[in-house]
Design a protein around this motif. Sequence first.
Motif, PDB file in Angstrom:
ATOM      1  N   GLY A   1       2.637   6.994  -5.704  1.00  8.65           N
ATOM      2  CA  GLY A   1       1.367   7.564  -6.120  1.00  8.65           C
ATOM      3  C   GLY A   1       1.367   7.988  -7.580  1.00  8.65           C
TER       4      GLY A   1
ATOM      5  N   GLN B   1      -1.652   2.718  -6.011  1.00 12.25           N
ATOM      6  CA  GLN B   1      -1.524   2.925  -4.572  1.00 12.25           C
ATOM      7  C   GLN B   1      -2.872   2.820  -3.866  1.00 12.25           C
ATOM      8  N   ALA B   2      -3.895   3.488  -4.391  1.00 12.47           N
ATOM      9  CA  ALA B   2      -5.207   3.459  -3.746  1.00 12.47           C
ATOM     10  C   ALA B   2      -5.764   2.039  -3.699  1.00 12.47           C
ATOM     11  N   THR B   3      -5.611   1.286  -4.796  1.00  9.26           N
ATOM     12  CA  THR B   3      -6.133  -0.083  -4.832  1.00  9.26           C
ATOM     13  C   THR B   3      -5.409  -0.970  -3.834  1.00  9.26           C
TER      14      THR B   3
ATOM     15  N   GLY C   1       0.808  -1.207   0.000  1.00  9.35           N
ATOM     16  CA  GLY C   1       0.000   0.000   0.000  1.00  9.35           C
ATOM     17  C   GLY C   1       0.845   1.263   0.000  1.00  9.35           C
TER      18      GLY C   1
ATOM     19  N   ILE D   1      -3.863  -0.061  -1.084  1.00 10.69           N
ATOM     20  CA  ILE D   1      -4.225   0.325   0.283  1.00 10.69           C
ATOM     21  C   ILE D   1      -5.603  -0.222   0.649  1.00 10.69           C
ATOM     22  N   ILE D   2      -6.575  -0.080  -0.251  1.00 13.41           N
ATOM     23  CA  ILE D   2      -7.932  -0.560   0.029  1.00 13.41           C
ATOM     24  C   ILE D   2      -7.936  -2.077   0.239  1.00 13.41           C
TER      25      ILE D   2
END
Length: 437
Positions: free
Chosen positions: A46, A71-73, A41, A75-76
Amino acid sequence: MTTATMDAPAAEAPAGIVRHRRLVAPIALGAIGLLSLIVFGFGTQGGLETTFAIARPTDFVDIPDFAVPSQATAIILSLVALGLAGLSFWFAWAHRPVPLWLYSAFALAVIFAMLTWVGAGKGSTSMQITGLLIGSVFLAVPLVFGALAGTLCERSGIINIAIEGQLLAGAFLAAVVAGGVASASGSRALGAYMGLIAAPIAGALVGAALALFAVKYWVNQIVVGVVLNVLVVGVTNFLFGTLLKENPDLNQAIGLPRLPIPLLHQIPIIGPVLFNSNMVVYLMYIIVIVMNIMLFKSRWGLRVRAVGEHPRAADTVGIKVNRTRVRNTILGGAIAGLGGAFFTVANGLAFGKEMTGGKGFIALAAMILGRWSPKGALAAGLLFGFADALREQFGIVGSSIPSQFLAMLPYLATIFAVAGLVGHVRPPAAEGIPYKK
């Protein structure tokens, strides 16, 4: 029965009995989820994207590739994994078994977070999901056959450490017979299928040797298995350096043809994975189904399990304990030998020294993780096959992970699965104990 008794919670232990909470698996899941969040994550730069490819040109439906913010995927997905780890802790704290779907969902979340991290910023290369699944099934073949052989032997009370030797013997004889038949007949396809028929014979011979020393002479079964592994390695290395070097026609790269099932092999994702393989993969599916039915739904299976659990009681009702063990050990060796054909005729490769590479020992771990059941052996074999396919996928994409660590992935998966996440398992009670009338 009083009202107080009826209202008592069912999960409450009787007085004087202490119930221990099994927190090893939840703690391990939490640590892995936290590591995923930190590495996959926050460790992803980014602004990058990861492209996933699902469909193939031959599929019925054309599913275009799609890109996600890396990055967002990651982390989620890591946060989802941590949430599942917390849920597993709640199950353990409440003395309830952690459901299988939770482990599966957790594994998928961490795996896709890792794939997103590896593929971040590699616009020219996409993560091939279908190819990864195809590789997982194909690389699981020797592990599943080996785990099935171990299951059949240990359910009757014989510890089969010789799976590695049975795989190697099957690979050797399959290559020699395939090469000899192809040279004599001029048909490479006929040679490949004859090699596939010969492979179980080699495994059965190793199984017969194990049965002879374990059942008749009461030799320690673990020692016999280790000796047979070393013996097969020595014999195949000697024959490779003499017979095959002097007769190169006996060691050709002959492979089984693919047998796509009409229409079904064009279904997106599952079609190429399940319905576009060679005969060895289809035989794996058939043997898993037949063994699972026979072992748990038939009189024969009941007798086999009785011999492995309580041979004295089985003998008193007329079951021939030692005869059952000998037959199962030979049959288990034949199944492992058939798995050995994967390394030569199924892969289209010539025989090489010690080409099994320790797969027999990973098959033993798959047997334990699968709790001595055929369907469990299939699931565990697919897990380890996926770890191996993941290593190959990372090498194609050009991952920054060191190649040495990628080569360790299947073995790390073996250690974590058996030592940390498998939970409490009980082998057959009479396994490894000779039956003396």
